[in-house]
Design a protein around this motif. Structure first.
Motif, PDB file in Angstrom:
ATOM      1  N   SER B 126     -13.830 -80.545  -7.085  1.00 28.32           N
ATOM      2  CA  SER B 126     -13.377 -79.178  -6.806  1.00 28.32           C
ATOM      3  C   SER B 126     -12.829 -78.519  -8.059  1.00 28.32           C
ATOM      4  N   ILE B 127     -12.075 -79.294  -8.842  1.00 26.02           N
ATOM      5  CA  ILE B 127     -11.486 -78.715 -10.047  1.00 26.02           C
ATOM      6  C   ILE B 127     -12.592 -78.345 -11.033  1.00 26.02           C
ATOM      7  N   ALA B 129     -15.665 -77.618 -10.305  1.00 22.97           N
ATOM      8  CA  ALA B 129     -16.357 -76.440  -9.770  1.00 22.97           C
ATOM      9  C   ALA B 129     -15.546 -75.187 -10.050  1.00 22.97           C
ATOM     10  N   GLY B 130     -14.237 -75.278  -9.848  1.00 25.74           N
ATOM     11  CA  GLY B 130     -13.388 -74.115 -10.045  1.00 25.74           C
ATOM     12  C   GLY B 130     -13.402 -73.629 -11.475  1.00 25.74           C
ATOM     13  N   TRP B 131     -13.375 -74.571 -12.412  1.00 23.89           N
ATOM     14  CA  TRP B 131     -13.334 -74.145 -13.815  1.00 23.89           C
ATOM     15  C   TRP B 131     -14.692 -73.640 -14.288  1.00 23.89           C
ATOM     16  N   SER B 133     -17.173 -72.275 -12.860  1.00 26.38           N
ATOM     17  CA  SER B 133     -17.835 -71.125 -12.254  1.00 26.38           C
ATOM     18  C   SER B 133     -17.660 -69.844 -13.054  1.00 26.38           C
ATOM     19  N   ALA B 138     -12.418 -68.603  -8.474  1.00 26.03           N
ATOM     20  CA  ALA B 138     -12.726 -70.027  -8.528  1.00 26.03           C
ATOM     21  C   ALA B 138     -11.689 -70.764  -9.367  1.00 26.03           C
ATOM     22  N   LEU B 139     -11.290 -70.151 -10.488  1.00 24.09           N
ATOM     23  CA  LEU B 139     -10.305 -70.803 -11.354  1.00 24.09           C
ATOM     24  C   LEU B 139      -8.970 -70.945 -10.629  1.00 24.09           C
ATOM     25  N   GLY B 142      -9.303 -73.696  -8.248  1.00 27.11           N
ATOM     26  CA  GLY B 142      -9.259 -74.990  -8.912  1.00 27.11           C
ATOM     27  C   GLY B 142      -7.839 -75.384  -9.261  1.00 27.11           C
ATOM     28  N   THR B 145      -6.064 -76.423  -6.197  1.00 26.30           N
ATOM     29  CA  THR B 145      -6.481 -77.772  -5.819  1.00 26.30           C
ATOM     30  C   THR B 145      -5.704 -78.809  -6.615  1.00 26.30           C
ATOM     31  N   PRO B 220     -12.881 -72.622  -5.303  1.00 26.15           N
ATOM     32  CA  PRO B 220     -13.844 -73.217  -6.232  1.00 26.15           C
ATOM     33  C   PRO B 220     -15.294 -73.034  -5.783  1.00 26.15           C
TER      34      PRO B 220
END
Lengths: 173, 322, 176
Positions: B126-127, B129-131, B133, B138-139, B142, B145, B220
């Protein structure tokens, strides 16, 4: 007495209780909805009653009623009488893509030519098809529900009283 | 290795992968229907004919057909890797869950630590993915999360340790064998802490602040489409299955039931998993999302002291009874 | 060579390669992600040496918590996607010298200390939780407790540094 987590437990109880009850979902395409008789589905035209007086078209807030008519002269009813003229309806159409279902036309019609009916399944692929001409509007008449029953003990409607009196006197109403 | 040995390994792996693909779908369908009825709806009714049983299959087909979109500014490699990092750990954990007496795909001596370690890797997905994107929502997701994971990892491990102390072994099969019904009372606090922190690690409501679809789109997962999004969804439900299986194994006696342990073991375990999955869904429907300060408060002021107290209790009882 | 050794060499190479990438990559977040790979490979090495508990704890603590904390810190300050040109340090050579020196010292000490000692990995019990626990709490309990005190001191220090409302009282007492 307050204790920790009481709100959560109450919430859990509410959802659990909701789960044990029947869902309120209407199975629409399979099961016809049970609409109240006064639902505003579509407007029907009883063209025999229409005198082309144009009141409805003029009162319509979004000008979605089209009426065309011409005058006809009738021969005098009695010998030496005056010729009578009357309006003959050529076209009566409601554009339901403009109509906002306010019902003002039905309110203002002095001759009871327009009615609400609860029918609502008349979606079209082409917006032009939403302009219902007089024959379509006449067909909707068959779906108009009977007027709601009067309250017990209410006085009789005026036209019924008139008709009863006429029948008693042996003359046409 | 003999032919029978190879066949045995293949059969175990096929069974684990099969369970991994099937159980999350069942939980997803349970969520569809249970949530719908709790909200006085009926849920999906058409796909497959009978009460929409094939809805998730239809969803899967739809996801496969959709386009993969990668944002221009995204870090492509990390973006594509993230779903796999999120999903695969659950598959590994599922292989370590004992389903019956002597029935376990891979029996690890330190099974519990394996499960907890691998689970925490999944959150890394998840992290990532968050960063990667390149999207501010998303950030934010992340970061939420990460913050949530840091807070809830400790109570999770402490609650698990309590059972380990009680059973005297780290092996998941060993814990099930050592389990006695009165542990339900003895380890009740640990069970609650474990389950709640597990929910928080999965970012399930009410701990879904990292996703928070009404404020940061979907955290994310905002930029994900098609199959990759489906993989994240699968990871979420696989996570529920794994959390419920672990809770059942650690605190509810795993494959042990009132009767017929030897033959009915897997059925008892499945029943417990689905009961717990129902609780997960039930809690989701009934509770609003926690704010970030409430999240941290719950973790540090309620769950950590609770699990420490449980550890002390476990130790005292263990010493007294031995 | 046994099967375990065959796997051990590539795992070690992965650990080494990704650690080099951690310090040489010019993409900040990717450095942290390479660290995950390095620590994971290291855990694999532990696993092959039958130190199962240490391997899982390594993943749990380092990958699951320390790297996540690291990533959180990076994302909180700045997390650019792509290359950052200002990431290179002018102290490259000095850092290399220090790193090689430390590595050399450690290897020398370890090799010197355990030159002839060997552990039989036969039944895999050498690194099991029971053995590690017994060793830790019987023979190494003093260093273990000293480490706990050190961590406690670090914790207290962190609290003192981060909480403004429990600082020293203003000396003149005039304005607070």
């Amino acid at each position: 007495m307050r204790f920790y987590g009481k709100g959560i437990l109450t919430g859990l109880a509410v959802t659990l209780r909701a789960m044990t009850r029947r869902a309120v979902t209407r199975q629409y395409p399979e099961v016809r909805p049970d609409l109240p008789p006064r639902s505003r589905g579509v407007i029907a035209l009883l063209e025999e009653n229409c005198t082309s007086c144009m009141l409805c078209a003029r009162e319509c807030p979004d000008w979605c009623i089209y009426i065309e008519s011409h005058k006809e002269t009738l021969p005098p009813a009695t010998e030496g009488g005056r010729e009578r003229s009357r309006n003959v309806l050529d076209r009566f159409a409601i554009d339901f893509s403009l109509c906002m279902y306010c019902g003002i036309c039905i309110e203002v019609c002095p001759f009871d030519a327009l009615f609400w009916t609860p029918e609502f399944e008349y979606a079209e692929h082409d917006i032009a098809e939403l302009t219902h001409e007089r024959d379509v509007l006449r067909e909707w008449m068959w779906t108009v529900p009977p007027p709601p029953a009067l309250d017990p003990g209410a006085e009789r409607p005026k036209e019924v009283v008139d008709a009863l009196r006429a029948a008693a006197e042996g003359r046409p109403a | 290795m003999t032919v029978a040995g190879v066949l045995d390994v293949v059969l175990r792996l096929v069974l684990v992968v099969g369970a991994f693909l099937l159980l999350p779908l069942l939980v997803g369908q349970l969520e569809h229907k249970a949530m719908a009825h709790m909200q006085s709806r009926v849920g999906p009714m058409y796909a497959g004919g009978f009460h929409g049983w094939a809805q998730l299959v239809a969803d899967g087909v739809k996801f496969v057909q959709k386009e993969h979109v990668v944002p221009t500014a995204a870090d492509r490699t990390v973006f594509s890797l993230a779903p796999a990092v999120a999903l695969l750990p659950y598959l590994l954990v599922l292989a370590a869950v004992p389903v019956g007496p002597g029935l376990v795909a891979v029996d690890l001596p330190a099974g519990l630590f394996f499960a907890l370690a691998v689970l925490s890797v999944s959150v890394l997905g998840s992290i990532m993915a968050g960063w990667s994107s390149a999207n501010k929502y998303a950030l934010l997701g992340g970061m939420r999360t990460a913050a949530q994971l840091l807070a809830y990892e400790l109570p999770l491990v402490l609650a698990g340790s309590s059972v380990v102390m009680a059973a005297g072994t780290l092996s998941l099969s060993g814990i099930v064998l050592a389990w006695r019904p009165w542990w339900l009372v003895w380890q009740a606090a640990a069970a609650v802490v474990f389950f709640v922190s597990g929910l928080a690690e999965l970012a399930r409501p009410p701990f879904d602040m990292p996703l928070a679809d009404s404020e940061i789109v979907l955290g994310p997962l905002t930029e994900y489409t098609g199959l990759r999004f489906a993989l994240f969804m699968l990871a979420e439900y696989a996570g529920i299955v794994v959390l419920c299986a672990l809770t059942a194994v650690l605190f509810l006696g795993g494959w042990r039931g009132p009767f017929g342990d030897a033959s009915l073991g897997p059925i008892w375990l499945l029943a417990k998993i689905f009961l717990l999955a129902f609780v997960v869904i039930w809690v989701r429907v009934s509770t609003p999302r926690l704010r970030s300060d409430q999240l941290q408060r719950l973790a540090w002021l309620v769950l950590v002291p609770m699990s420490l107290g449980q550890l002390a209790l476990t130790g005292v009882v263990k010493v007294v009874t031995s | 060579m046994t099967g375990a050794e065959l796997v051990f060499v590539p795992l070690g190479a992965v650990a080494l390669g990704s650690s080099v990438l951690v310090v040489t990559t010019d993409q900040l977040v990717r450095a942290a992600l390479w660290l995950v790979v390095a620590l994971g490979a290291l855990a694999g090495c532990f696993l092959l040496l039958a130190a199962e508990l240490v391997a899982w704890v390594q993943v749990l603590i380092y990958v699951g918590a320390v790297v996540v904390l690291l990533l959180f810190g990076i994302m909180l300050t700045r997390a650019p996607i792509g290359r950052s040109v200002d990431l290179d340090s002018g102290n490259r050579v000095a850092a290399l010298v220090v790193a090689l020196g430390t590595a050399g010292t450690l290897v020398t000490v370890v090799v010197g200390g355990f030159r002839t000692a060997s552990i039989d990995l036969g039944d895999g019990s050498a690194g099991s939780a029971g053995t590690v626990g017994a060793g830790l709490f019987r023979y190494w309990v003093l260093p273990f407790e000293l480490l706990s005190v050190l961590l406690l001191a670090a914790l207290v220090g962190a609290i003192v540094l981060s909480r403004r409302d429990i600082g020293p009282r203003a000396r003149d007492g005039g304005e607070d």
